[in-house]
Write a protein that holds these residues in place. Structure first.
Motif, PDB file in Angstrom:
ATOM      1  N   GLY A   1     -42.403  23.917  48.331  1.00 28.52           N
ATOM      2  CA  GLY A   1     -42.387  25.386  48.246  1.00 28.52           C
ATOM      3  C   GLY A   1     -43.779  25.989  48.196  1.00 28.52           C
ATOM      4  N   ASN A   2     -43.908  27.104  47.473  1.00 34.17           N
ATOM      5  CA  ASN A   2     -45.194  27.829  47.411  1.00 34.17           C
ATOM      6  C   ASN A   2     -46.330  26.946  46.903  1.00 34.17           C
ATOM      7  OD1 ASN A   2     -44.070  30.226  48.299  1.00 34.17           O
ATOM      8  ND2 ASN A   2     -43.415  30.795  46.238  1.00 34.17           N
ATOM      9  N   MET A   3     -46.028  26.097  45.965  1.00 34.13           N
ATOM     10  CA  MET A   3     -47.057  25.209  45.400  1.00 34.13           C
ATOM     11  C   MET A   3     -47.042  23.847  46.112  1.00 34.13           C
ATOM     12  SD  MET A   3     -48.608  26.848  42.951  1.00 34.13           S
ATOM     13  CE  MET A   3     -49.417  25.581  41.983  1.00 34.13           C
TER      14      MET A   3
ATOM     15  N   ASP B   1     -37.253  18.605  51.190  1.00 39.26           N
ATOM     16  CA  ASP B   1     -36.968  19.887  50.543  1.00 39.26           C
ATOM     17  C   ASP B   1     -35.626  20.368  51.065  1.00 39.26           C
ATOM     18  OD1 ASP B   1     -39.016  22.289  49.199  1.00 39.26           O
ATOM     19  OD2 ASP B   1     -37.068  22.883  49.980  1.00 39.26           O
TER      20      ASP B   1
ATOM     21  N   SER C   1     -34.924  23.503  51.544  1.00 41.46           N
ATOM     22  CA  SER C   1     -35.096  24.736  52.321  1.00 41.46           C
ATOM     23  C   SER C   1     -35.650  24.439  53.713  1.00 41.46           C
ATOM     24  CB  SER C   1     -36.037  25.682  51.565  1.00 41.46           C
ATOM     25  OG  SER C   1     -36.858  26.377  52.464  1.00 41.46           O
TER      26      SER C   1
ATOM     27  N   SER D   1     -39.282  25.652  54.273  1.00 40.56           N
ATOM     28  CA  SER D   1     -40.326  24.833  53.647  1.00 40.56           C
ATOM     29  C   SER D   1     -40.569  23.561  54.462  1.00 40.56           C
ATOM     30  CB  SER D   1     -39.924  24.422  52.225  1.00 40.56           C
ATOM     31  OG  SER D   1     -39.732  25.560  51.430  1.00 40.56           O
TER      32      SER D   1
ATOM     33  N   MET E   1     -42.617  18.562  42.857  1.00 42.72           N
ATOM     34  CA  MET E   1     -43.077  19.909  42.493  1.00 42.72           C
ATOM     35  C   MET E   1     -41.858  20.817  42.605  1.00 42.72           C
ATOM     36  SD  MET E   1     -45.643  21.266  41.359  1.00 42.72           S
ATOM     37  CE  MET E   1     -46.585  22.724  41.090  1.00 42.72           C
ATOM     38  N   LEU E   2     -40.980  20.711  41.604  1.00 44.83           N
ATOM     39  CA  LEU E   2     -39.647  21.306  41.687  1.00 44.83           C
ATOM     40  C   LEU E   2     -39.451  22.410  40.657  1.00 44.83           C
ATOM     41  CD1 LEU E   2     -37.901  17.870  42.201  1.00 44.83           C
ATOM     42  CD2 LEU E   2     -37.971  19.741  43.874  1.00 44.83           C
TER      43      LEU E   2
ATOM     44  N   THR F   1     -43.277  22.318  36.349  1.00 41.84           N
ATOM     45  CA  THR F   1     -43.311  22.774  34.952  1.00 41.84           C
ATOM     46  C   THR F   1     -41.886  22.665  34.425  1.00 41.84           C
ATOM     47  OG1 THR F   1     -45.074  24.340  35.456  1.00 41.84           O
ATOM     48  CG2 THR F   1     -43.825  24.712  33.426  1.00 41.84           C
TER      49      THR F   1
ATOM     50  N   VAL G   1     -49.448  21.878  36.514  1.00 38.58           N
ATOM     51  CA  VAL G   1     -50.718  22.434  37.005  1.00 38.58           C
ATOM     52  C   VAL G   1     -50.925  23.877  36.583  1.00 38.58           C
ATOM     53  CG1 VAL G   1     -50.592  20.978  39.051  1.00 38.58           C
ATOM     54  CG2 VAL G   1     -49.764  23.327  39.184  1.00 38.58           C
TER      55      VAL G   1
ATOM     56  N   LYS H   1     -39.926  32.014  32.463  1.00 43.25           N
ATOM     57  CA  LYS H   1     -39.468  30.617  32.367  1.00 43.25           C
ATOM     58  C   LYS H   1     -40.397  29.831  31.435  1.00 43.25           C
ATOM     59  CE  LYS H   1     -40.179  26.509  35.022  1.00 43.25           C
ATOM     60  NZ  LYS H   1     -40.399  25.822  36.284  1.00 43.25           N
TER      61      LYS H   1
HETATM   62  P1  NAD Z   1     -40.841  27.397  44.932  1.00 46.38           P
HETATM   63  O1  NAD Z   1     -39.508  27.969  44.600  1.00 46.38           O
HETATM   64  O2  NAD Z   1     -41.719  28.100  45.919  1.00 46.38           O
HETATM   65  O3  NAD Z   1     -40.674  25.884  45.445  1.00 46.38           O
HETATM   66  C1  NAD Z   1     -39.740  24.981  44.943  1.00 46.38           C
HETATM   67  C2  NAD Z   1     -39.204  24.188  46.122  1.00 46.38           C
HETATM   68  O4  NAD Z   1     -38.326  23.186  45.629  1.00 46.38           O
HETATM   69  C3  NAD Z   1     -38.375  25.059  47.101  1.00 46.38           C
HETATM   70  O5  NAD Z   1     -38.896  24.910  48.408  1.00 46.38           O
HETATM   71  C4  NAD Z   1     -36.956  24.482  46.974  1.00 46.38           C
HETATM   72  O6  NAD Z   1     -36.224  24.524  48.181  1.00 46.38           O
HETATM   73  C5  NAD Z   1     -37.272  23.059  46.573  1.00 46.38           C
HETATM   74  N1  NAD Z   1     -36.147  22.354  45.943  1.00 46.38           N
HETATM   75  C6  NAD Z   1     -35.254  22.811  45.032  1.00 46.38           C
HETATM   76  N2  NAD Z   1     -34.395  21.831  44.702  1.00 46.38           N
HETATM   77  C7  NAD Z   1     -34.766  20.727  45.420  1.00 46.38           C
HETATM   78  C8  NAD Z   1     -34.294  19.398  45.500  1.00 46.38           C
HETATM   79  N3  NAD Z   1     -33.246  18.987  44.785  1.00 46.38           N
HETATM   80  N4  NAD Z   1     -34.930  18.530  46.328  1.00 46.38           N
HETATM   81  C9  NAD Z   1     -36.001  18.939  47.070  1.00 46.38           C
HETATM   82  N5  NAD Z   1     -36.491  20.190  47.035  1.00 46.38           N
HETATM   83  C10 NAD Z   1     -35.879  21.058  46.215  1.00 46.38           C
HETATM   84  O7  NAD Z   1     -41.604  27.232  43.525  1.00 46.38           O
HETATM   85  P2  NAD Z   1     -43.151  26.968  43.274  1.00 46.38           P
HETATM   86  O8  NAD Z   1     -43.827  28.261  42.996  1.00 46.38           O
HETATM   87  O9  NAD Z   1     -43.672  26.049  44.339  1.00 46.38           O
HETATM   88  O10 NAD Z   1     -43.067  26.220  41.862  1.00 46.38           O
HETATM   89  C11 NAD Z   1     -42.786  24.838  41.777  1.00 46.38           C
HETATM   90  C12 NAD Z   1     -43.112  24.389  40.356  1.00 46.38           C
HETATM   91  O11 NAD Z   1     -44.485  24.675  40.064  1.00 46.38           O
HETATM   92  C13 NAD Z   1     -42.300  25.113  39.267  1.00 46.38           C
HETATM   93  O12 NAD Z   1     -41.972  24.192  38.268  1.00 46.38           O
HETATM   94  C14 NAD Z   1     -43.281  26.182  38.759  1.00 46.38           C
HETATM   95  O13 NAD Z   1     -43.011  26.570  37.432  1.00 46.38           O
HETATM   96  C15 NAD Z   1     -44.598  25.449  38.878  1.00 46.38           C
HETATM   97  N6  NAD Z   1     -45.792  26.306  38.990  1.00 46.38           N
HETATM   98  C16 NAD Z   1     -45.814  27.364  39.831  1.00 46.38           C
HETATM   99  C17 NAD Z   1     -46.965  28.141  39.919  1.00 46.38           C
HETATM  100  C18 NAD Z   1     -47.032  29.326  40.857  1.00 46.38           C
HETATM  101  O14 NAD Z   1     -47.994  30.119  40.743  1.00 46.38           O
HETATM  102  N7  NAD Z   1     -46.097  29.493  41.774  1.00 46.38           N
HETATM  103  C19 NAD Z   1     -48.101  27.828  39.161  1.00 46.38           C
HETATM  104  C20 NAD Z   1     -48.055  26.707  38.328  1.00 46.38           C
HETATM  105  C21 NAD Z   1     -46.897  25.952  38.249  1.00 46.38           C
END
Ligand code: NAD
Length: 293
Positions: free
Chosen positions: A9-11, A30, A32, A35, A63-64, A95, A120, A245
Motif C-alpha cells: 500500500g502507501n507505505m 496484496d 488490492s 497496489s 506492512m499490513l 503498526t 516505522v 488507531k
Molecule cells: P495502506 O492501507 O495504504 O496499505 C495496506 C495494504 O495492505 C493495502 O494495499 C491492502 O490491500 C493490503 N492488505 C490488506 N490485507 C492484506 C492481506 N491479507 N494480504 C496482503 N495485503 C493485504 O496502509 P499504509 O499506510 O501502507 O499502512 C500500512 C501499515 O503501516 C499500517 O500498520 C500503518 O499503521 C503503518 N504506518 C503507516 C504510516 C503512514 O503514514 N501511512 C506511517 C507509519 C506506519
C-alpha cells in the motif's frame, strides 16, 4: 536476496520498490489490484497467493493494516510460519497491538524462524525516499541479520530490546506526537484569535521553550510552512484515522499496565471528534481547524 513482501500500500509499495531498486528479488502479494499493478510497474514480481510468494525466500516482510491481518497471514488461515524454511527472517513493519507482536515472536521461534517487530516512523515521504526510522523489538541476532535490509528502506534503525518493544516505542512516540500536535494547534489558534500572526508566533516559539517537532517540521496553521499538509488543505500526510488507531493501541497498553495517560486520552477524544466530523481522512494536523474561530 530473495524477499517476499506482504502489503504493497502507501507505505509497503515504496518500501518494496526500494528493495527492488537495490537489486533484490522481491515477490509481492496484496489483495488490492491497484497496489499489485503499481508494484509490477517498478519491477517487482507479483505472486498469486501468499504461499507462492514465500517459496524459496530468505526474508519475509509485512506492512499490513492491523494485528488480526498479520496473525491470519502468519499463523491463521495462510499459516506462512508453517511453510517457511527454518531460519527464515520475518520482519513485521506493520503498526499492530503489542499482544499480537509478542505472540508472533513466540510462534516464530517454535517453528525455528527469526522474527522481529519493526514498525516505522517517517510517513509515506520517508517510505519513498528510503529514510524511514525503524524501531525494532526481538533478539539481537535477528536484528543484526535484518539491519542491511532495513538500511535500504530507512535512514535510522534502533534496537529497543525484546520482542514487542518496537511496537511499544512506536505507541509511546505517536501518543506524544498526538499530544504535542494538539497542544501546538491550541497555542497557535489562541495567539491568532487575539491578533497574533501564526507565522510570527511560530518563529518566536521555535526559539523558545515551546519548540517541538510539530512546530519545527509540521506546522498545523495554514501557510506558515511550505510543503506540509496544512498548506495543502490538510491533504496527504498522516490521516486522523491512523492516528486514532495508534492512540487506541497506546491506550490499550496503558490500560493493560494500569498506567495513567490523561494527555493521551484527551488527545484521543479530540481526534475522535475530528473523525466524527468527517475529517478522518485528512492529515492529523487539521486539529488546528477545531480551535480556529
Ligand atoms: P495502506 O492501507 O495504504 O496499505 C495496506 C495494504 O495492505 C493495502 O494495499 C491492502 O490491500 C493490503 N492488505 C490488506 N490485507 C492484506 C492481506 N491479507 N494480504 C496482503 N495485503 C493485504 O496502509 P499504509 O499506510 O501502507 O499502512 C500500512 C501499515 O503501516 C499500517 O500498520 C500503518 O499503521 C503503518 N504506518 C503507516 C504510516 C503512514 O503514514 N501511512 C506511517 C507509519 C506506519
Amino acid at each position: 536476496m530473495n524477499i517476499a513482501f506482504f502489503g504493497l500500500g502507501n507505505m509497503g509499495g515504496p518500501m518494496a520498490a526500494n528493495l527492488v531498486k537495490a537489486g533484490h528479488t522481491v515477490k509481492g502479494f496484496d489483495l488490492s489490484p491497484a497496489s499489485v499493478e503499481a508494484f509490477r510497474k517498478v519491477g517487482g514480481t507479483v505472486a498469486d497467493s501468499p504461499a507462492l510468494a514465500v517459496e524459496g525466500v530468505d526474508v519475509v516482510i509485512s506492512m499490513l493494516p492491523n494485528g488480526q491481518i498479520v496473525r491470519d497471514l502468519y499463523t491463521g488461515k495462510d499459516n506462512l510460519f508453517g511453510r517457511l524454511l527454518p531460519q527464515t527472517l520475518v520482519i513485521d513493519s506493520s503498526t499492530i497491538d503489542l499482544e499480537t507482536a509478542r505472540d508472533m515472536a513466540v510462534q516464530a521461534q517454535r517453528q525455528g524462524l527469526q522474527f522481529i517487530d519493526a514498525p516505522v516512523s517517517g510517513g509515506t515521504a520517508g517510505a519513498v525516499a528510503g529514510t524511514l526510522t525503524f524501531m525494532v523489538g526481538g533478539d539481537s541476532e535477528a536484528f543484526a541479520r535484518a539491519q542491511p535490509v532495513l538500511d535500504i528502506m530507512g535512514a535510522n534503525t534502533f534496537h529497543a530490546g525484546a520482542a514487542g518493544n518496537g511496537q511499544l516505542v512506536k505507541m509511546c512516540n505517536n501518543m506524544l506526537l498526538a499530544v504535542h500536535m494538539a497542544g501546538t494547534a491550541e497555542a497557535l489558534a489562541l495567539g491568532a484569535a487575539n491578533g497574533l500572526d501564526p507565522k510570527v508566533l511560530s518563529e518566536i516559539m521555535l526559539q523558545s521553550s515551546g519548540s517541538n517537532w510539530s512546530l519545527q517540521k509540521y506546522n498545523p496553521a495554514p501557510d506558515v510552512m511550505p510543503n506540509v499538509p496544512s498548506s495543502n488543505d490538510y491533504q496527504g500526510g498522516f490521516m486522523v484515522n491512523l492516528m486514532l488507531k495508534d492512540l487506541g493501541l497506546a491506550l490499550d497498553i496503558a490500560k493493560g499496565s494500569d498506567q495513567q495517560t490523561p494527555m493521551g486520552e484527551r488527545a484521543r477524544t479530540l481526534f475522535q471528534e475530528q473523525s466524527e466530523q468527517g475529517l478522518g481522512e485528512k492529515d492529523f494536523s487539521c486539529i488546528y481547524q477545531r480551535f480556529v474561530k
